[in-house]
Write a protein that holds these residues in place. Sequence first.
Motif, PDB file in Angstrom:
ATOM      1  N   ASP A 150       0.839  -1.198   0.000  1.00  0.00           N
ATOM      2  CA  ASP A 150       0.000   0.000   0.000  1.00  0.00           C
ATOM      3  C   ASP A 150       0.871   1.244   0.000  1.00  0.00           C
ATOM      4  O   ASP A 150       1.977   1.248   0.554  1.00  0.00           O
ATOM      5  CB  ASP A 150      -0.899   0.048   1.247  1.00  0.00           C
ATOM      6  CG  ASP A 150      -2.019  -0.983   1.202  1.00  0.00           C
ATOM      7  OD1 ASP A 150      -2.919  -0.831   0.364  1.00  0.00           O
ATOM      8  OD2 ASP A 150      -1.970  -1.932   2.005  1.00  0.00           O
ATOM      9  N   VAL A 151       0.345   2.318  -0.593  1.00  0.00           N
ATOM     10  CA  VAL A 151       0.997   3.626  -0.543  1.00  0.00           C
ATOM     11  C   VAL A 151      -0.070   4.694  -0.339  1.00  0.00           C
ATOM     12  O   VAL A 151      -1.211   4.533  -0.769  1.00  0.00           O
ATOM     13  CB  VAL A 151       1.783   3.952  -1.838  1.00  0.00           C
ATOM     14  CG1 VAL A 151       2.970   3.037  -2.015  1.00  0.00           C
ATOM     15  CG2 VAL A 151       0.870   3.908  -3.061  1.00  0.00           C
ATOM     16  N   CYS A 152       0.296   5.783   0.323  1.00  0.00           N
ATOM     17  CA  CYS A 152      -0.605   6.929   0.402  1.00  0.00           C
ATOM     18  C   CYS A 152       0.190   8.192   0.725  1.00  0.00           C
ATOM     19  O   CYS A 152       1.189   8.142   1.440  1.00  0.00           O
ATOM     20  CB  CYS A 152      -1.723   6.713   1.424  1.00  0.00           C
ATOM     21  SG  CYS A 152      -1.210   6.620   3.144  1.00  0.00           S
ATOM     22  N   VAL A 169       6.135  -0.880   7.781  1.00  0.00           N
ATOM     23  CA  VAL A 169       5.456   0.342   7.362  1.00  0.00           C
ATOM     24  C   VAL A 169       6.474   1.469   7.470  1.00  0.00           C
ATOM     25  O   VAL A 169       7.129   1.622   8.509  1.00  0.00           O
ATOM     26  CB  VAL A 169       4.228   0.641   8.244  1.00  0.00           C
ATOM     27  CG1 VAL A 169       3.610   1.991   7.878  1.00  0.00           C
ATOM     28  CG2 VAL A 169       3.190  -0.472   8.120  1.00  0.00           C
ATOM     29  N   LYS A 170       6.628   2.236   6.393  1.00  0.00           N
ATOM     30  CA  LYS A 170       7.647   3.282   6.378  1.00  0.00           C
ATOM     31  C   LYS A 170       7.037   4.620   5.965  1.00  0.00           C
ATOM     32  O   LYS A 170       6.027   4.663   5.258  1.00  0.00           O
ATOM     33  CB  LYS A 170       8.783   2.923   5.408  1.00  0.00           C
ATOM     34  CG  LYS A 170       9.524   1.623   5.747  1.00  0.00           C
ATOM     35  CD  LYS A 170      10.600   1.316   4.719  1.00  0.00           C
ATOM     36  CE  LYS A 170      11.281  -0.020   4.981  1.00  0.00           C
ATOM     37  NZ  LYS A 170      12.129   0.010   6.188  1.00  0.00           N
ATOM     38  N   HIS A 187       2.829  -9.066  11.129  1.00  0.00           N
ATOM     39  CA  HIS A 187       2.400  -9.657   9.864  1.00  0.00           C
ATOM     40  C   HIS A 187       2.285  -8.509   8.875  1.00  0.00           C
ATOM     41  O   HIS A 187       2.145  -7.355   9.282  1.00  0.00           O
ATOM     42  CB  HIS A 187       1.051 -10.370  10.023  1.00  0.00           C
ATOM     43  CG  HIS A 187       0.733 -11.330   8.909  1.00  0.00           C
ATOM     44  ND1 HIS A 187       0.133 -10.919   7.743  1.00  0.00           N
ATOM     45  CD2 HIS A 187       0.920 -12.662   8.794  1.00  0.00           C
ATOM     46  CE1 HIS A 187      -0.031 -11.978   6.943  1.00  0.00           C
ATOM     47  NE2 HIS A 187       0.440 -13.038   7.550  1.00  0.00           N
ATOM     48  N   HIS A 188       2.335  -8.789   7.584  1.00  0.00           N
ATOM     49  CA  HIS A 188       2.244  -7.681   6.631  1.00  0.00           C
ATOM     50  C   HIS A 188       0.858  -7.029   6.690  1.00  0.00           C
ATOM     51  O   HIS A 188      -0.143  -7.679   6.991  1.00  0.00           O
ATOM     52  CB  HIS A 188       2.553  -8.151   5.209  1.00  0.00           C
ATOM     53  CG  HIS A 188       1.493  -8.984   4.573  1.00  0.00           C
ATOM     54  ND1 HIS A 188       1.557 -10.354   4.516  1.00  0.00           N
ATOM     55  CD2 HIS A 188       0.341  -8.644   3.951  1.00  0.00           C
ATOM     56  CE1 HIS A 188       0.502 -10.827   3.891  1.00  0.00           C
ATOM     57  NE2 HIS A 188      -0.255  -9.810   3.535  1.00  0.00           N
ATOM     58  N   ALA A 189       0.812  -5.750   6.416  1.00  0.00           N
ATOM     59  CA  ALA A 189      -0.445  -5.007   6.440  1.00  0.00           C
ATOM     60  C   ALA A 189      -1.373  -5.507   5.340  1.00  0.00           C
ATOM     61  O   ALA A 189      -0.951  -5.745   4.210  1.00  0.00           O
ATOM     62  CB  ALA A 189      -0.181  -3.520   6.263  1.00  0.00           C
ATOM     63  N   PHE A 205      -3.707  -5.512  10.109  1.00  0.00           N
ATOM     64  CA  PHE A 205      -2.751  -6.604   9.917  1.00  0.00           C
ATOM     65  C   PHE A 205      -3.062  -7.711  10.915  1.00  0.00           C
ATOM     66  O   PHE A 205      -3.496  -7.457  12.029  1.00  0.00           O
ATOM     67  CB  PHE A 205      -1.307  -6.119  10.101  1.00  0.00           C
ATOM     68  CG  PHE A 205      -0.983  -5.662  11.500  1.00  0.00           C
ATOM     69  CD1 PHE A 205      -0.325  -6.500  12.389  1.00  0.00           C
ATOM     70  CD2 PHE A 205      -1.338  -4.398  11.930  1.00  0.00           C
ATOM     71  CE1 PHE A 205      -0.026  -6.089  13.685  1.00  0.00           C
ATOM     72  CE2 PHE A 205      -1.043  -3.971  13.216  1.00  0.00           C
ATOM     73  CZ  PHE A 205      -0.386  -4.818  14.101  1.00  0.00           C
ATOM     74  N   ASP A 206      -2.861  -8.939  10.499  1.00  0.00           N
ATOM     75  CA  ASP A 206      -3.066 -10.098  11.359  1.00  0.00           C
ATOM     76  C   ASP A 206      -4.425  -9.987  12.076  1.00  0.00           C
ATOM     77  O   ASP A 206      -5.448  -9.880  11.409  1.00  0.00           O
ATOM     78  CB  ASP A 206      -1.910 -10.227  12.344  1.00  0.00           C
ATOM     79  CG  ASP A 206      -1.820 -11.611  12.970  1.00  0.00           C
ATOM     80  OD1 ASP A 206      -2.320 -12.575  12.357  1.00  0.00           O
ATOM     81  OD2 ASP A 206      -1.248 -11.734  14.059  1.00  0.00           O
TER      82      ASP A 206
END
Length: 349
Positions: A150-152, A169-170, A187-189, A205-206
């Motif tokens: 994902d991006v925003c 998440v960065k 876990h991955h988003a 996530f998860d």
Amino acid sequence: MSHQIGVMCLGHTEAVVELSFSKDFGSGFYLASAGLDGVATLRHGDTGHMITHLRKHKRSVWSVSLNEDAKILASGGGDGKVRIWDALLGKQLSKYSREETVSCLDLNPQGSRLVSGCLGHEPTVALFDLEKSSKKPLMEFQGHQRGVRDVCFCLEDRCIFTSSYDRNVKMWDCRSGERTNSIVLTHHAKSMELHHDREIVTIAFDCSVIFVDPKSFEILKHQKFSYKVTAAALHPKKESYACGTVEGIVYKYDYGTDLSLGCYVGKERSAVCFLRFSPDGEICAMALANGNIVLWRQNMHKKYGLWTTVCALEEDNEEAEDADGEEEDEEDDEDGDGDGDGDENESMS
């Protein structure tokens, strides 16, 4: 629990993996969708009535984004293309090529800039200026070890949030290109949403949902559940938030107290791939693995859209048909993983 009322919107034949609402300027708003059948669509947001199908992608469409006035729609797909459309006319305006599947993208409110993320072993996040003739990115951000999920944009488009299958998440600075903050998840988003007021990022996530302040990068809330969350969205007024599941149930909770406010269970159980509240907060839109979109009404005591009465309607009994009247066949994603064409897609795992 009170009786639930929803509208089922047909039009996709494989999983719907992303939704995007435009802003409501008082004259209505629009809803875009991305399908693994290779089609992006645009609908009236309050009724689900179809406006147009966008079909130029050669493979699955993984992501869509509307700018706030719905003049521009961006779509990204398994063909490695970012396509920019005149949303209402259904006309492609331009396209940008990437090396891998374009798994996510986001337009800024003005529709002048776009950020995209890709899958692959060396995934990149690219920032484009859509008002310039050059098709090369203004800037590229590298640092994720697996595909970008994902991006925003955030902080008035000065920064970008990204999530990845590497469980990170960065946040990135659009001026320097440097990473400024990061969170490591268990876990991955599965989904990431910038709130309507642009002051909270909601990440599922998860078995968890977290709410992050993009200014301070502080986790405002972290709520855990007994089920795996496949998607989450926060109400525009921050009254409530919704969580989807692989069983096809959407639970709603009070944002302040986290107390349950009920749930939506449709007649056809299909995994929830994506959730978004409409800009007026009257609808929670659900993107499902069977190719359908369901509009869940939030205020059953108010006449709204197709819901002209309360008593006369049954749950999921109205269908928003395509504009040309053609019926679309529904194909269930039997294993519930939303993997339509072999591309990496862990959104339903």
